[in-house]
Design an enzyme around this catalytic site. Structure first.
Site, PDB file in Angstrom:
ATOM      1  N   SER A 107       0.829  -1.192   0.000  1.00  0.00           N
ATOM      2  CA  SER A 107       0.000   0.000   0.000  1.00  0.00           C
ATOM      3  C   SER A 107       0.870   1.249   0.000  1.00  0.00           C
ATOM      4  CB  SER A 107      -0.903  -0.008   1.237  1.00  0.00           C
ATOM      5  OG  SER A 107      -1.695   1.153   1.282  1.00  0.00           O
ATOM      6  N   GLY A 108       0.562   2.178  -0.910  1.00  0.00           N
ATOM      7  CA  GLY A 108       1.324   3.407  -1.023  1.00  0.00           C
ATOM      8  C   GLY A 108       2.453   3.345  -2.024  1.00  0.00           C
ATOM      9  N   THR A 112      -2.267   1.936  -7.961  1.00  0.00           N
ATOM     10  CA  THR A 112      -3.440   2.529  -8.618  1.00  0.00           C
ATOM     11  C   THR A 112      -3.024   3.526  -9.685  1.00  0.00           C
ATOM     12  OG1 THR A 112      -4.725   2.240  -6.578  1.00  0.00           O
ATOM     13  CG2 THR A 112      -5.572   3.785  -8.217  1.00  0.00           C
ATOM     14  N   ASN A 157      -0.937   5.498   2.931  1.00  0.00           N
ATOM     15  CA  ASN A 157      -1.345   6.024   1.625  1.00  0.00           C
ATOM     16  C   ASN A 157      -2.638   6.808   1.803  1.00  0.00           C
ATOM     17  OD1 ASN A 157      -1.794   6.532  -1.034  1.00  0.00           O
ATOM     18  ND2 ASN A 157      -2.093   4.412  -1.664  1.00  0.00           N
ATOM     19  N   SER A 160      -5.533   4.793  -0.651  1.00  0.00           N
ATOM     20  CA  SER A 160      -5.218   3.364  -0.696  1.00  0.00           C
ATOM     21  C   SER A 160      -6.419   2.563  -1.200  1.00  0.00           C
ATOM     22  CB  SER A 160      -4.826   2.877   0.702  1.00  0.00           C
ATOM     23  OG  SER A 160      -4.601   1.484   0.697  1.00  0.00           O
ATOM     24  N   SER A 161      -6.177   1.677  -2.166  1.00  0.00           N
ATOM     25  CA  SER A 161      -7.234   0.794  -2.664  1.00  0.00           C
ATOM     26  C   SER A 161      -7.480  -0.288  -1.625  1.00  0.00           C
ATOM     27  CB  SER A 161      -6.821   0.157  -3.993  1.00  0.00           C
ATOM     28  OG  SER A 161      -6.650   1.124  -4.977  1.00  0.00           O
ATOM     29  N   GLY A 387      -0.673  -5.547  -2.267  1.00  0.00           N
ATOM     30  CA  GLY A 387       0.635  -6.174  -2.182  1.00  0.00           C
ATOM     31  C   GLY A 387       0.742  -7.004  -0.915  1.00  0.00           C
ATOM     32  N   GLU A 389       1.377  -7.957   2.723  1.00  0.00           N
ATOM     33  CA  GLU A 389       1.205  -7.121   3.911  1.00  0.00           C
ATOM     34  C   GLU A 389       1.763  -7.816   5.142  1.00  0.00           C
ATOM     35  OE1 GLU A 389      -2.824  -5.832   4.362  1.00  0.00           O
ATOM     36  OE2 GLU A 389      -2.685  -4.382   2.729  1.00  0.00           O
TER      37      GLU A 389
END
Length: 1137
Positions: A107-108, A112, A157, A160-161, A387, A389
């Site tokens: 994330s980040g 996206t 992020n 973040s998605s 991704g 985690e």
């Protein structure tokens, strides 16, 4: 000749990690740092792109950059995400290979944004056209909608998605986009009810409260204050650089472009508001007489407002929060819910409501962007998913995400090795097996159907009796204790008994990216994802248009006692489908890396980047690529790049490119073990060999540059000398010409002077002779003039004497005549004065007599007679005046002469009324029966359309003819006339609107006393016949167009194919006659006329909205109809001046 740059030219660090020498983790990180410091955020590992998040805007995504990378070889330019997107698009377009682009990273890291860049590049390089641009716009505008409902601010992020997205973009044979299909995976719905500290709920909640108008918030029963909603975290509600109000307007505009109807947008916002209201419902305990505790709602105001939004009876939902019904075979048991269970039911409903709304949004977007044609399509898939985690506290969500990443890593290694092997086989190079870590054993630990962790979790969830997270962990400790990638404090393996870094309620899995510690707490509940059946049935009773679609299991007629599938089972099936889909496509990889945790530019944290490099398996990927040959290149570009190193190949090689490369390598004495010849490429084993070639080429280019400079300088000096020599010759020639011109001018000037003196002497001599001759002629003329003057003066004196004699006689005669006239005038005046004196005396006497008589008459009451006489004269004058000033005989003329005196007010008004009635009677007496019917229709049209339809004023002056085709007389329609068994009231040609493209087809429209008939204009064949009782209503717009919809009653025989959307220039006449005839034929209420600028039309089984807008006329055309999407026809009506 075009000069092409290369990946190896002006390289900062190493552009392709395969060429990194020496290869180690430290050199790998140092190369990334070096390139990142110089704003080079993209690096290759073969065909894999590593993307570093710069946390700022860089000028490398301009339209010029798009054109620079368009139709270029992958290694031809410096690394860029556009190079990978172009390679994938050209392979799909030219080689007919389906592609997929896998974007991974934590994330980040910029996943996206990377997917947006890929889609924007493909949109920029594919074809153009109105339909193509519309499809591209819809595909691109689906992102803001999904980001608003699926993205949130996290500590890592700001955007973040919180869901996985896979989009298949479909192309035709030319490479133009036709549509797409979106699949979503594992929305983090637990975020709806609870967010970690420093994070926010999904964007849409904040966007709605910040950007919606006051009127909208009032309708949704919301307030702008975030603190009034329990589901919204307050410590990070405002994010720097994030404008929620502007984003809300962007989302609404994107939904409109994608194809959402206005009522659908309103329904979605109502559900979002309902989730916020749901979080404010709180419960209090209440003891019952039997000693059990039950829950009660504290404040019912939020519950009431939520029920009003969803159209649910408050008592139904209140009972669902207090009781739970358990069904087993034929028995039903109702139990009360305590406060904890009530809060669980509330949160479960909120999570399910939001996640199902998100799934509906994805489905609705797919309906709008799907390809309309059914032919085979080329497909490019773009996968943007979580991704790997590793948090301090990892739970069920991280376990599922990491399982998906294990599967992606497995398919990545398999496809990468397969791609390497296929290229070696294709080029005829001997393939050697490569040793690498196969993570299939970890995937089997998780997904094995019998002993896998997911299978055991499902088994625990379905097992009767008491099921807790502890029983699940005990089962794992029993079955997985011997697995080398599973660690637990309570397992039979003694080496973990004293491992204090492993708590008793946790287990640890050694993933390919490293060890991850999972807390077993919450695994069973999150896998169950249970929503009480009472809650589903309560939601199904809602009157809201979407709720029944979101909760179909709540239908009492379709009660299913079988437990729904668990979250783990569903995700495992989705991942399996995704893996099978990816294996059918050619893969392209983008590995996203986050340089720091501060979301700041120009900061590179070595430890963080090293951690991501490890769990992304990038070092292993480099080793796989370098296990065989580190570099490969086609013969033509290789020879073109290095031909200057060999005299035999420089400057031009006339033979085949491969032979030229062989000559080149032999001349350079490169060891045979360091390279191999393929069918179309040369393969170089060691990067040192390539760098050696590059160094030689660089030195050779310097020598060539020196030689070119020397030759150029010599050429420049010789050219300068020749120019000076040529200039000297030109100057000499011009000077000699100038000197000769000066000498010639002197001779010419002297000759001119001599000539001028000679000509002057001759001219002066001639002038003297002419002057003498002129003086002689002037003397003769003067003498003659004096003589003629003397003669004229003598004659003048004689004439003057005669005139004076005549004037004296005239004057004497005039004086005599004047004296005579004055005498006669004095006599006439004397006679007139005498006569006037007599007349005055007589008139005075007569006046005296009259006044004496009048005084006698007046004294005898003569005043009344004078008054009556005066009134009589006034009335006589009034009536005579009306006769001459009476208005025209037209009943619509409202003029009337003004009354002369105030006392005539009553008479004046009554006469006007009598005159108007008499005039109307005279006008009516002229009407025939046919004319009466026409005026009746005109009156009916006025009642229906006046001040409601802009087309009505232009129809007032047009007579209603009825049979415009003369169907009874025209032999062309004889067969059609015979097929109609009733009198034809109206026959005209109308346009039947096609739902697919909005174009019209000419049809004959017949209205009889029994029904409506539509027939083909050319053949006269009957296409449709609708009895009048089957007509439900007629819909028209308020604007200046001829569109109208005949809506049929549901269930009638005529309604099988749906309603009719027609267009006619005589719309007013058609609707009026249909309205009058419908009431007479049906012998009931008249046909309903709906006048609105937006109405629904039933086509087969679909309802399509017909929307009328005002716009400018295009290409001289008037009203135009155009299909916007599957559920919208837009009619553009030109604005009247």
């Amino acid at each position: 000749m075009e000069v092409k740059t290369s990946l190896l030219d002006n390289m900062i660090g190493v552009g392709d990690m395969v060429l990194l020498e020496p290869l180690s983790e430290d050199s790998f990180i140092e190369n990334l740092r070096n390139r990142f410091d110089h704003n080079e955020i993209y690096t290759y590992i073969g065909s894999v792109v590593i993307s570093m998040n710069p946390y700022r805007a860089l000028p490398i995504y301009t339209p010029e950059k798009v054109e620079e990378y368009r139709n270029r070889n992958f290694y031809e330019l410096s690394p860029h995400i556009y190079a990978l997107a172009d390679e994938a698009y050209r392979s799909l377009r030219d080689q007919d290979k389906d592609q997929c682009i896998l974007i991974t990273g934590e994330s980040g890291a910029g996943k996206t944004e990377a997917s947006k860049l890929v889609m924007s590049y493909v949109a920029a390089v594919c074809g153009k056209g109105q339909e193509v641009n519309k499809v591209k716009e819809q595909l691109l505008q689906s992102n803001p909608v999904l980001e608003a409902f699926g993205n949130a601010k996290t500590v890592r992020n700001d955007n973040s998605s919180r869901f996985g997205k896979y989009m298949d973009i479909e192309f035709d044979f030319k490479g133009d986009p036709l549509g797409g299909v979106i699949s979503n995976y594992l929305l983090e719905k637990s975020r709806v009810v609870k967010q970690p500290r420093g994070e926010r709920n999904f964007h849409v909640f904040y966007q709605l409260l910040s950007g919606a108008s006051d009127d909208t918030l009032k309708k949704l029963k919301l307030d702008r204050d975030f603190s009034k909603y329990n589901y919204l975290s307050l410590d990070s509600a405002a994010v720097i650089g994030l404008d929620d109000a502007a984003n809300f307007r962007t989302v609404k505009n994107a939904m409109q472009i994608v194809g959402f109807m206005e009522d659908e947008v309103q329904s979605v916002l109502q559900l979002v508001a309902a989730v916020l209201k749901l979080g404010n419902i709180e419960f209090k305990p209440e003891s019952r007489s039997n000693g059990t505790d039950e829950s009660r709602i504290k404040d019912k105001n939020d519950l009431k407002e939520m029920c009003e939004l969803l159209g649910i009876e408050q008592s139904v939902l209140e009972r669902a929060f207090s009781y739970r019904t358990v069904e087993a075979k034929q028995e039903k048991v109702s139990t009360t819910l305590n406060v904890a269970q009530a809060y669980y039911a509330r949160d479960a409903l909120a999570k399910n409501l939001y996640s199902r709304l998100f799934s509906w949004l994805v489905t609705r977007i797919n309906e709008s962007i799907k390809a309309q044609t059914k032919a085979r399509h080329k497909v490019m898939g773009v996968l943007d998913i979580y991704g790997f985690e590793i948090f301090e506290d990892n739970s069920f969500e991280q376990f599922i995400i990491n399982y998906c990443n294990e599967k992606l890593q497995q398919i990545f290694i398999e496809l990468t090795l397969r791609e390497e092997q296929e290229e070696y086989v294709r080029e005829g190079i001997e393939w050697t097996n490569i040793e690498y870590f196969n993570n299939a054993i970890i995937c089997d630990l998780i997904e094995n159907h019998q002993n896998g962790i997911l299978a055991m979790l499902d088994e625990e969830c379905l097992r009767p009796g008491t099921v807790t997270d502890e029983t699940f962990l005990d089962k794992l400790n029993t079955i997985c204790a011997g697995h080398k990638h599973f660690e637990s404090r309570q397992s039979k393996n003694s080496k973990f008994l004293t491992d204090h870094s492993l708590p008793h309620n946790c287990f640890r899995i050694q993933h390919y990216a490293g060890k991850v510690l999972y807390r077993a707490e919450g695994f069973v509940d999150k896998n169950n994802d249970l929503l009480y059946r009472d809650m589903s049935q309560a939601m199904y009773k809602a009157k809201h248009s979407l709720i029944k679609q979101l909760f179909p299991e709540g239908n009492p007629a379709k009660v299913n006692l079988k437990r729904p599938p668990t979250a783990g089972f569903q995700f495992k099936a989705s991942v399996g489908t995704l893996m099978r889909n990816l294996q059918t496509k050619n893969p392209n990889y983008i590995r996203c890396i986050k340089p720091n945790d501060k979301k700041a530019s120009h900061i590179f944290t070595d430890t963080l980047v090293c951690h991501q490099v490890r769990y992304l398996g990038l070092m292993e990927n480099v080793r796989v690529r370098r296990a065989g040959y580190a570099f490969r290149q086609a013969y033509e570009p290789c020879l073109e790049r290095y031909k200057m190193l060999c005299k035999r190949t420089w400057p031009h090689w006339k033979g085949p490119a491969r032979e030229g490369v062989e000559v080149l390598m032999a001349d350079l004495q490169v060891p045979a073990d360091d390279f191999s010849y393929g069918r179309s490429k040369i393969f170089i084993r060691n990067p040192r060999t390539l760098f050696s070639l590059e160094e030689r080429r660089r030195q050779c280019l310097q020598d060539l540059a020196t030689l070119i400079q020397k030759i150029y300088r010599g050429h420049k000096c010789r050219s300068h000398f020749l120019l000076l020599k040529k200039s000297q010759i030109v100057v000499s020639a011009w000077y000699r010409r100038y000197a000769q011109e000066k000498k010639y001018q002197k001779i010419k000037s002297a000759t001119t002077v001599v000539q001028s003196y000679t000509r002057g002497w001759q001219a002066r001599k001639l002038l003297r002779e002419l002057k003498y001759q002129k003086r002689c002629e002037e003397a003769v003329t003067t003498i003659a003039a004096f003589w003629h003057g003397t003669q004229a003066r003598m004659e003048l004196r004689r004439l003057k004497q005669e005139a004076q004699n005549k004037h004296a006689v005239t004057v004497i005669w005039a004086f005599w005549q004047g004296t005579k006239a004055r005498r006669e005038l004095r006599q006439l005046k004397e006679e007139a004065r005498n006569k006037h004196a007599v007349s005055v005396i007589w008139a005075g006497w007569q006046g005296t007599k009259v006044r004496r008589d009048y005084r006698k008459f007046f004294r005898a009451n003569a005043g009344k007679k004078i008054y009556d006489f005066t009134i009589q004269r006034i009335m006589q004058k009034y009536f005579l005046g009306l006769k001459s000033t009476s208005p025209p005989m037209s009943p619509v003329d409202k003029s009337w002469p003004a009354r002369p005196y105030r006392f005539l007010d009553g008479v004046h008004a009554e006469l006007r009324k009598i005159f108007h009635h008499w005039r109307c009677k005279k006008y009516r007496s002229q009407f025939t029966e046919e004319k009466k019917a026409v005026y009746k229709e005109k009156l009916e049209a006025s009642e229906i359309f006046k001040d409601k339809k802009a087309l009505y004023p232009s129809s007032v002056s047009q007579p209603f003819k009825g049979d415009y085709l003369e169907i009874t007389k025209n032999p062309k329609y004889q067969k059609l006339n015979s097929s109609v068994d009733a009198k034809v009231l109206l026959a005209d040609v109308v346009n039947k609107i096609n739902r697919a493209n909005g174009k019209g087809t000419a049809r004959i429209f017949l209205l009889t006393k029994k029904g409506v008939v539509l027939a083909d204009q050319k053949t006269g064949q009957v296409k449709a016949s609708v009895p009048l009782p089957d007509l439900a209503s007629v819909s028209v717009s308020t604007q200046n167009d001829g569109f109208f919809a005949l809506k049929l009653k549901e269930g009638s025989a005529s309604a099988i194919k749906g309603d009719f959307l027609l267009s006619s220039e005589r719309l007013i006449e058609i609707i009026t006659k249909l309205h009058l005839t419908g009431a007479t034929a049906a012998d009931s209420e008249r046909l309903n006329i709906d006048i609105s600028d937006e109405f629904l039309v039933q086509f087969n089984h679909d309802k399509v909205c017909v929307k009328f807008i005002q716009g400018a006329a295009r290409n001289g055309n008037g009203v135009s109809c155009k299909r916007k999407n599957n559920r919208l026809l837009e009619v553009s009506v030109p604005t009247t001046a």
